[in-house]
Design an enzyme around this catalytic site. Structure first.
Site, mmCIF file in Angstrom:
data_model
loop_
_atom_site.group_PDB
_atom_site.id
_atom_site.type_symbol
_atom_site.label_atom_id
_atom_site.label_comp_id
_atom_site.label_asym_id
_atom_site.label_seq_id
_atom_site.Cartn_x
_atom_site.Cartn_y
_atom_site.Cartn_z
ATOM 1 N N ARG A 116 -40.687 -85.629 19.560
ATOM 2 C CA ARG A 116 -39.218 -85.553 19.588
ATOM 3 C C ARG A 116 -38.747 -86.192 18.287
ATOM 4 O O ARG A 116 -39.052 -87.357 18.015
ATOM 5 C CB ARG A 116 -38.653 -86.312 20.796
ATOM 6 C CG ARG A 116 -37.183 -86.614 20.643
ATOM 7 C CD ARG A 116 -36.535 -87.089 21.902
ATOM 8 N NE ARG A 116 -36.420 -86.001 22.851
ATOM 9 C CZ ARG A 116 -35.615 -86.034 23.922
ATOM 10 N NH1 ARG A 116 -34.863 -87.089 24.161
ATOM 11 N NH2 ARG A 116 -35.555 -84.998 24.739
ATOM 12 N N HIS A 143 -34.471 -77.191 21.645
ATOM 13 C CA HIS A 143 -35.018 -77.983 22.763
ATOM 14 C C HIS A 143 -35.674 -77.007 23.756
ATOM 15 O O HIS A 143 -35.188 -76.791 24.869
ATOM 16 C CB HIS A 143 -33.897 -78.786 23.424
ATOM 17 C CG HIS A 143 -34.359 -79.903 24.310
ATOM 18 N ND1 HIS A 143 -35.704 -80.217 24.487
ATOM 19 C CD2 HIS A 143 -33.674 -80.789 25.083
ATOM 20 C CE1 HIS A 143 -35.793 -81.249 25.313
ATOM 21 N NE2 HIS A 143 -34.590 -81.608 25.689
ATOM 22 N N GLN A 146 -36.725 -78.020 27.518
ATOM 23 C CA GLN A 146 -35.589 -78.098 28.436
ATOM 24 C C GLN A 146 -35.227 -76.707 28.939
ATOM 25 O O GLN A 146 -35.018 -76.498 30.141
ATOM 26 C CB GLN A 146 -34.377 -78.733 27.713
ATOM 27 C CG GLN A 146 -33.120 -78.773 28.547
ATOM 28 C CD GLN A 146 -33.221 -79.728 29.720
ATOM 29 O OE1 GLN A 146 -33.530 -80.892 29.552
ATOM 30 N NE2 GLN A 146 -32.958 -79.244 30.932
ATOM 31 N N ASP A 238 -23.340 -79.577 27.580
ATOM 32 C CA ASP A 238 -24.116 -80.668 26.976
ATOM 33 C C ASP A 238 -23.119 -81.594 26.274
ATOM 34 O O ASP A 238 -21.963 -81.225 26.053
ATOM 35 C CB ASP A 238 -25.136 -80.064 25.976
ATOM 36 C CG ASP A 238 -26.053 -81.104 25.346
ATOM 37 O OD1 ASP A 238 -26.162 -82.224 25.892
ATOM 38 O OD2 ASP A 238 -26.656 -80.799 24.297
ATOM 39 N N CYS A 279 -28.381 -80.480 30.655
ATOM 40 C CA CYS A 279 -29.700 -81.015 30.306
ATOM 41 C C CYS A 279 -29.803 -82.511 30.602
ATOM 42 O O CYS A 279 -30.900 -83.023 30.803
ATOM 43 C CB CYS A 279 -30.009 -80.730 28.841
ATOM 44 S SG CYS A 279 -28.720 -81.312 27.722
ATOM 45 N N ARG A 306 -38.335 -80.079 34.672
ATOM 46 C CA ARG A 306 -38.934 -80.461 33.390
ATOM 47 C C ARG A 306 -40.417 -80.757 33.594
ATOM 48 O O ARG A 306 -41.276 -80.392 32.779
ATOM 49 C CB ARG A 306 -38.248 -81.720 32.814
ATOM 50 C CG ARG A 306 -36.807 -81.522 32.388
ATOM 51 C CD ARG A 306 -36.685 -80.587 31.201
ATOM 52 N NE ARG A 306 -37.449 -81.040 30.050
ATOM 53 C CZ ARG A 306 -37.043 -81.951 29.175
ATOM 54 N NH1 ARG A 306 -35.856 -82.513 29.305
ATOM 55 N NH2 ARG A 306 -37.795 -82.293 28.134
HETATM 56 N N1 NVA Z 1 -27.946 -82.171 22.461
HETATM 57 C C1 NVA Z 1 -28.510 -83.367 23.054
HETATM 58 C C2 NVA Z 1 -29.566 -83.009 24.048
HETATM 59 C C3 NVA Z 1 -30.191 -84.208 24.733
HETATM 60 C C4 NVA Z 1 -31.256 -83.824 25.709
HETATM 61 C C5 NVA Z 1 -29.091 -84.228 21.946
HETATM 62 O O1 NVA Z 1 -29.751 -83.699 21.053
HETATM 63 O O2 NVA Z 1 -28.859 -85.441 21.959
HETATM 64 N N1 CP Z 2 -32.700 -83.595 28.718
HETATM 65 C C1 CP Z 2 -33.521 -84.423 28.067
HETATM 66 O O1 CP Z 2 -34.297 -84.017 27.200
HETATM 67 O O2 CP Z 2 -33.429 -85.718 28.459
HETATM 68 P P1 CP Z 2 -34.038 -86.999 27.722
HETATM 69 O O3 CP Z 2 -33.273 -87.159 26.436
HETATM 70 O O4 CP Z 2 -33.797 -88.131 28.684
HETATM 71 O O5 CP Z 2 -35.484 -86.763 27.463
#
Ligand code: NVA
Ligand code: CP
Length: 319
Positions: A116, A143, A146, A238, A279, A306
């Site tokens: 990540r 992502h 997800q 989101d 998400c 997930r």
């Molecule tokens: N768009 C959000 C998704 C988190 C799972 C982010 O990138 O922070």
């Molecule tokens: N939706 C998601 O990826 O959650 P986290 O940021 O908690 O991993």
């Protein structure tokens, strides 16, 4: 009561990376979803699913996480393997060790890697230099894990994907991008309602439209959330400010506030039995009201999936 007739998984995906849903065909993604459903049923029935006995996954996090971290760590464990949480604060990459070196070293120790991170280029560089499968656990661009879980959840609740309308309300971000990719591959009609200045990336939209042309799906970008929500089967939202955009929070609140919100009025435009997905983490009172959030417990089925969607990815890629 051990049942030795474990489902034989296809070996076709062994060694591949999972960086974008568009790297996989409709048939591939359908198979991933079938395997995810199977693993879910088998695990709940207490039958053996130890497809990755003795295998080790490294999990690199350059951003925070609850769901991704815990579902990958527990998922590899349920598959009979071991997950190693690797925070970039502790790794040498945090002190400037190049990604190509990290990739080649970790490939000597591990069977698979999840990362990540911020720029999508980092995931691509890691995958280029690693000799083991690399899984995208979220970048600023995409992502995919997800959305694989989202597709599993929609199929579970609606019994199909092709032909359904999915409206995404909010920032044209990593979630919007992966929903367009996954929705297009599965023949869905994806409509994103985003404000000017926060539209999805034009190249991602073009690629998703090409994918949609193969499946009878479609991808549309509009500004008006009510237009997107009209007769939708799935409403998705989101956060307005993603990880890494904390300094833009106030500016974004001014643009999105009061307009790009999943509330009762927006839900009234959707089909009466529309699902709501998020998400997570959710910001009540911003992109979704507390009332709508609490009225849609399928959001937690989505979070649960997930685990199974990623177990399918790991079982198939690390086979
Ligand atoms: N768009 C959000 C998704 C988190 C799972 C982010 O990138 O922070
Ligand atoms: N939706 C998601 O990826 O959650 P986290 O940021 O908690 O991993």
């Amino acid at each position: 009561m051990t049942d030795n007739k474990k489902m034989e998984l296809k070996k076709d995906y062994a060694g591949r990376d999972f960086l974008s849903l568009l790297d996989y065909t409709t048939e591939d993604l359908t198979y991933f979803l079938d395997v995810a459903d199977h693993l879910k049923a088998e695990k709940k029935a207490g039958r053996p699913i130890d497809y990755l006995k003795g295998k080790t996954m490294g999990l690199i996090f350059e951003k925070s996480s609850t769901r991704t971290r815990v579902s990958f760590e527990s998922g590899i464990y349920y598959l009979g393997g071991q997950g190693l949480f690797l925070s970039s604060n502790d790794l040498q990459i945090g002190r400037g060790e190049p990604i190509p070196d990290t990739a080649r070293v970790l490939s000597r120790f591990l069977d698979g890697l999840m990362i990540r991170t911020f720029s999508h280029d980092i995931v691509e560089e890691l995958a280029e230099y690693a000799s083991i499968p690399v899984i995208n656990g979220l970048t600023d661009l995409l992502h995919p894990c997800q959305v694989l879980a989202d597709l599993q959840t929609i199929r579970e609740h609606k019994g199909k994907l092709a032909g359904l309308k999915m409206a995404f309300i909010g920032d044209g971000n990593n979630m919007a991008h992966s929903l367009m990719n996954g929705g297009a591959r599965m023949g869905m009609h994806v409509v994103c309602a985003c404000p000017e200045g926060y539209l999805p990336d034009a190249a991602v939209v073009a690629a998703a439209r090409e994918a949609a042309a193969l499946t009878g799906g479609s991808v549309e970008i509009v500004n008006d959330p009510l237009e997107a929500a009209r007769d939708a089967d799935v409403i998705y939202t989101d956060v307005w400010a993603s990880m890494g955009q904390e300094s833009e929070k106030a500016e974004r609140e001014a643009v999105f506030g009061g307009i790009y919100q999943v509330n009762d009025e927006l839900m009234a435009a959707a089909k009466a039995d529309a699902m709501v997905l998020h998400c997570l983490p959710a910001h009540r009172g911003e992109e979704i009201t507390a009332e709508v959030f609490e009225a849609h417990p399928e959001i937690f089925d989505e979070a649960e999936n997930r685990l199974y969607a990623q177990m399918a990815v790991m079982a198939l890629l690390l086979a």
